[in-house]
Scaffold this active site. Structure first.
Site, PDB file in Angstrom:
ATOM      1  N   GLU A 136       0.844  -1.199   0.000  1.00  0.00           N
ATOM      2  CA  GLU A 136       0.000   0.000   0.000  1.00  0.00           C
ATOM      3  C   GLU A 136       0.877   1.246   0.000  1.00  0.00           C
ATOM      4  O   GLU A 136       2.028   1.220   0.471  1.00  0.00           O
ATOM      5  CB  GLU A 136      -0.877  -0.031   1.267  1.00  0.00           C
ATOM      6  CG  GLU A 136      -1.808   1.159   1.383  1.00  0.00           C
ATOM      7  CD  GLU A 136      -2.895   0.960   2.440  1.00  0.00           C
ATOM      8  OE1 GLU A 136      -2.786   0.035   3.273  1.00  0.00           O
ATOM      9  OE2 GLU A 136      -3.881   1.735   2.416  1.00  0.00           O
ATOM     10  N   ASN A 141     -12.307  -1.570  -0.952  1.00  0.00           N
ATOM     11  CA  ASN A 141     -11.536  -2.096   0.184  1.00  0.00           C
ATOM     12  C   ASN A 141     -12.262  -1.731   1.470  1.00  0.00           C
ATOM     13  O   ASN A 141     -12.594  -0.552   1.683  1.00  0.00           O
ATOM     14  CB  ASN A 141     -10.131  -1.481   0.205  1.00  0.00           C
ATOM     15  CG  ASN A 141      -9.382  -1.812   1.486  1.00  0.00           C
ATOM     16  OD1 ASN A 141      -8.911  -2.941   1.669  1.00  0.00           O
ATOM     17  ND2 ASN A 141      -9.301  -0.868   2.414  1.00  0.00           N
ATOM     18  N   GLU A 142     -12.521  -2.705   2.298  1.00  0.00           N
ATOM     19  CA  GLU A 142     -13.176  -2.460   3.591  1.00  0.00           C
ATOM     20  C   GLU A 142     -14.279  -1.417   3.436  1.00  0.00           C
ATOM     21  O   GLU A 142     -14.321  -0.404   4.142  1.00  0.00           O
ATOM     22  CB  GLU A 142     -12.141  -2.063   4.656  1.00  0.00           C
ATOM     23  CG  GLU A 142     -11.136  -3.167   4.908  1.00  0.00           C
ATOM     24  CD  GLU A 142     -10.236  -2.985   6.140  1.00  0.00           C
ATOM     25  OE1 GLU A 142     -10.313  -1.939   6.800  1.00  0.00           O
ATOM     26  OE2 GLU A 142      -9.464  -3.923   6.420  1.00  0.00           O
ATOM     27  N   TYR A 202      -6.419  -9.303  11.134  1.00  0.00           N
ATOM     28  CA  TYR A 202      -5.077  -9.063  11.681  1.00  0.00           C
ATOM     29  C   TYR A 202      -4.934  -9.758  13.020  1.00  0.00           C
ATOM     30  O   TYR A 202      -5.914  -9.902  13.771  1.00  0.00           O
ATOM     31  CB  TYR A 202      -4.844  -7.558  11.851  1.00  0.00           C
ATOM     32  CG  TYR A 202      -4.590  -6.870  10.526  1.00  0.00           C
ATOM     33  CD1 TYR A 202      -3.319  -6.861   9.974  1.00  0.00           C
ATOM     34  CD2 TYR A 202      -5.625  -6.265   9.822  1.00  0.00           C
ATOM     35  CE1 TYR A 202      -3.068  -6.251   8.754  1.00  0.00           C
ATOM     36  CE2 TYR A 202      -5.384  -5.648   8.597  1.00  0.00           C
ATOM     37  CZ  TYR A 202      -4.108  -5.650   8.071  1.00  0.00           C
ATOM     38  OH  TYR A 202      -3.853  -5.049   6.853  1.00  0.00           O
ATOM     39  N   GLU A 243      -5.781  -9.379   3.443  1.00  0.00           N
ATOM     40  CA  GLU A 243      -5.008  -8.645   4.461  1.00  0.00           C
ATOM     41  C   GLU A 243      -4.928  -9.530   5.695  1.00  0.00           C
ATOM     42  O   GLU A 243      -5.956  -9.826   6.309  1.00  0.00           O
ATOM     43  CB  GLU A 243      -5.656  -7.300   4.816  1.00  0.00           C
ATOM     44  CG  GLU A 243      -5.486  -6.260   3.732  1.00  0.00           C
ATOM     45  CD  GLU A 243      -5.917  -4.862   4.135  1.00  0.00           C
ATOM     46  OE1 GLU A 243      -5.805  -4.508   5.324  1.00  0.00           O
ATOM     47  OE2 GLU A 243      -6.378  -4.123   3.238  1.00  0.00           O
ATOM     48  N   GLN A 276       2.315  -6.151   5.460  1.00  0.00           N
ATOM     49  CA  GLN A 276       2.437  -5.735   4.090  1.00  0.00           C
ATOM     50  C   GLN A 276       3.858  -6.064   3.637  1.00  0.00           C
ATOM     51  O   GLN A 276       4.723  -6.343   4.460  1.00  0.00           O
ATOM     52  CB  GLN A 276       2.176  -4.258   3.964  1.00  0.00           C
ATOM     53  CG  GLN A 276       0.753  -3.859   4.371  1.00  0.00           C
ATOM     54  CD  GLN A 276       0.381  -2.455   3.873  1.00  0.00           C
ATOM     55  OE1 GLN A 276       1.135  -1.803   3.163  1.00  0.00           O
ATOM     56  NE2 GLN A 276      -0.790  -1.990   4.285  1.00  0.00           N
TER      57      GLN A 276
HETATM   58  O1  AHR Z   1      -2.929  -2.617   6.232  1.00  0.00           O
HETATM   59  C1  AHR Z   1      -3.282  -1.425   6.823  1.00  0.00           C
HETATM   60  C2  AHR Z   1      -4.761  -1.114   6.690  1.00  0.00           C
HETATM   61  O2  AHR Z   1      -5.506  -2.076   7.374  1.00  0.00           O
HETATM   62  C3  AHR Z   1      -5.346  -1.147   5.306  1.00  0.00           C
HETATM   63  O3  AHR Z   1      -5.143   0.037   4.608  1.00  0.00           O
HETATM   64  C4  AHR Z   1      -6.799  -1.351   5.572  1.00  0.00           C
HETATM   65  O4  AHR Z   1      -7.452  -2.006   4.509  1.00  0.00           O
HETATM   66  C5  AHR Z   1      -6.813  -2.158   6.846  1.00  0.00           C
HETATM   67  O5  AHR Z   1      -7.682  -1.673   7.764  1.00  0.00           O
END
Ligand code: AHR
Length: 537
Positions: A62, A207-208, A287, A342, A391
């Site tokens: 990103e 995205n999201e 995450y 992600e 990332q």
């Molecule tokens: O990876 C960081 C952020 O986490 C991304 O931009 C977003 O899609 C997610 O919330």
């Protein structure tokens, strides 16, 4: 942002927890390495499973902090060796892990990105409001991204702007990139240096969108999805058949009802889709963070925090199972892939770094997180056919860290390297019981393992011994196969928080491991806190 599962710990509870964590740390520090455990593991070659898609080993890059600028792009005039502005050292490192695809330009950034800023000679200077409000020079745009992919040999996974863009803008971008006929946009692409149409393997539609991508309701998003899916076309003649671009809808970011409702809404729409729109993937973001905002340190932690992070990462399995079950209802043939685009650890910002740049260290613990997640994806390979770790460089659970001309590859990088034989290999079930390991108030399975047969027929076995205090001797039975030799590599380090730094880049690196063939079985000893991959002939 992706919401963690359990992020509601209050301040008081937090203090108690911290106290318990510190007490456990003291106890753990005193725990001696005990005698090794013996485990029998059986590989069932008679029941081959699905293909473990190479796309599970994808990356996410990103425009965030030094993920792109400094990490990939230094510009053609930089003293750092580069090819057309792209760091040569990074290209060499990424080629070695055979990156199958890269998701770009975001993340949250994607829904603020206007592609025209990133083409042509004089680029607009814009802002990056999501990540520190810094200036976005746009010097890394469409052509630079595609050049980078070409240099590392990966496919493009493009996220188009649904939040602040329009279907028209996204459709123009795809026409610009993929049209072979001399349309005005194709001629502009040629004038900018690329006459042949680009290949775009994957298209993420937003995205999201339930949060940073526009805070949409599921129904509103579904209406947008249909429009983007219909009108954002890939014109590349080489991508009209089997090699068609695959479209990925925004999916859930957790297991809570609002996310299961989201999956229901998208998949229900998919079930009733007509000829005019389609998707081939549904994304999932998750995450490893334990609580929100991210507060676990990426350095200087002890065994309790090690165990808690691993426990938290294992929740990926039930999250996938939960959303897969919903998908099965509407898509029993599993046409739509679950795309975990992600995933990875998200710790507190590293001291002294810009908190908006999401900089964290990467330790042996991250290597274990990577292995455990890759194994979960492999076990769900019938539905999970793509994933992108967050990332690629300098951000969150990175493969590579750079600082000007300096570069170091992380423990996570080495796991991706060790897993190369699993790209497109056929899953083979394994059975074993190695007991449990407990620390920091959590208990988890001591060993995790997967096996697979590669395209040349060789059998590979990955074993992760999460126990930092106990070696495990594994006796591998292979009914139907008489092994002649076995060899491999293992990744471990002196401490669970050992890292590779610019000054000491070889603290956590894979080393050869000896495996014996004895009485028709393969015998290998897994060091405490280690990731091991062996091949058996
Ligand atoms: O990876 C960081 C952020 O986490 C991304 O931009 C977003 O899609 C997610 O919330």
């Amino acid at each position: 942002m992706a919401q963690p599962v359990d992020r509601t710990v209050g301040v008081f509870q937090g203090a108690i927890l911290q106290l318990l964590v510190s007490m456990c740390a003291l106890l753990a520090a005193a725990t001696p390495v005990t005698a090794q455990t013996k485990v029998e593991l059986s590989v069932d070659l008679s029941r081959p499973g699905p293909k473990i898609s190479r796309n599970l080993f994808g990356q996410f890059a990103e425009h965030l902090g030094h993920g792109i600028y400094g990490g990939v792009w230094v510009g053609p005039n930089s003293p750092i060796p580069n090819t057309r502005g792209i760091r040569n050292d990074v290209v060499v490192a990424l080629k070695a892990i055979r990156v199958p695809n890269v998701r770009w330009p975001g993340g949250c950034f994607a829904d603020d990105y206007h592609w025209r800023n990133g083409i042509g000679r004089d680029r607009n200077q814009t802002l990056n409001p999501n990540w520190g409000g810094v200036i976005e020079p746009n010097s890394f745009g469409t052509h630079e991204f595609m050049d980078f992919l070409d240099q590392i040999g990966a496919d493009a996974y493009l996220s188009v702007n649904v939040g602040s863009g329009t279907p028209h803008e996204a459709a123009d971008w795809l026409e610009y990139m993929t049209a072979a006929q001399p349309t005005t946009l194709a001629k502009e692409r040629a004038a900018n240096g690329h006459s042949a149409p680009y290949k775009i393997g994957y298209l993420g539609i937003g995205n999201e969108s339930w949060d940073c991508g526009g805070n949409m309701t599921p129904d509103y998003y579904v209406s947008q999805l249909k429009i983007y899916s219909r009108f954002v076309r890939n014109y590349n003649p080489a991508q009209q058949g089997n090699d068609a671009m695959l479209k990925v809808a925004v999916g859930p970011g957790g297991g809570e009802p609002r996310f299961t409702e989201w999956t229901e809404a998208v998949m229900k729409a998919y079930q009733h889709h007509t000829w005019s729109w389609d998707i081939q993937g549904l994304s999932l973001h998750s995450y490893t963070v334990v609580r929100w905002p991210p507060s676990y340190s990426s350095v200087g932690f002890g065994e309790p925090e090690y165990a808690q992070i691993l426990k938290s990462t294992l929740q990926m399995d039930e999250l996938i199972a939960k959303h897969s079950a919903i998908m099965d209802t509407y898509d029993p043939k599993k046409n739509v892939a679950l795309v975990v685009d992600e995933w990875g650890t998200w710790y507190a910002p590293l001291a002294g770094s810009n908190p908006a740049f999401l900089v964290q260290q990467n330790s042996l613990r991250d290597a274990m997180v990577a292995a455990l997640n890759l194994n979960i994806f492999a076990r769900h390979a019938d539905r999970v056919r793509m994933a992108n770790i967050a990332q690629m460089i300098n951000v969150l659970q990175a493969m590579i860290m750079t600082d000007d001309e300096k570069i170091v590859v992380t423990p996570t990088y080495y796991v991706f390297k060790m897993y190369v034989p699993f790209h497109d290999a056929t899953f083979v079930p394994v059975k074993f019981d190695a007991g449990t390991y407990s620390a920091g108030g959590v208990t988890l399975p001591r060993v995790d393992a997967i096996a697979a047969k590669d395209t040349s027929g060789a059998l590979w076995l990955e074993m992760t011994n999460v126990d930092p205090n106990q070696a495990v001797e594994v006796e591998v039975a292979l009914p139907g196969m008489t092994p002649k030799s076995a060899a491999g590599e293992t990744l471990t380090a002196p401490k669970v928080d050992s890292v590779n730094s610019f000054e000491a880049p070889n603290t956590v690196v894979p080393k050869p491991i000896a495996a014996k063939v004895q009485g028709g079985k393969v015998v290998v000893t897994l060091a405490p806190k280690s990731v091991t991959v062996i091949s058996m002939q």
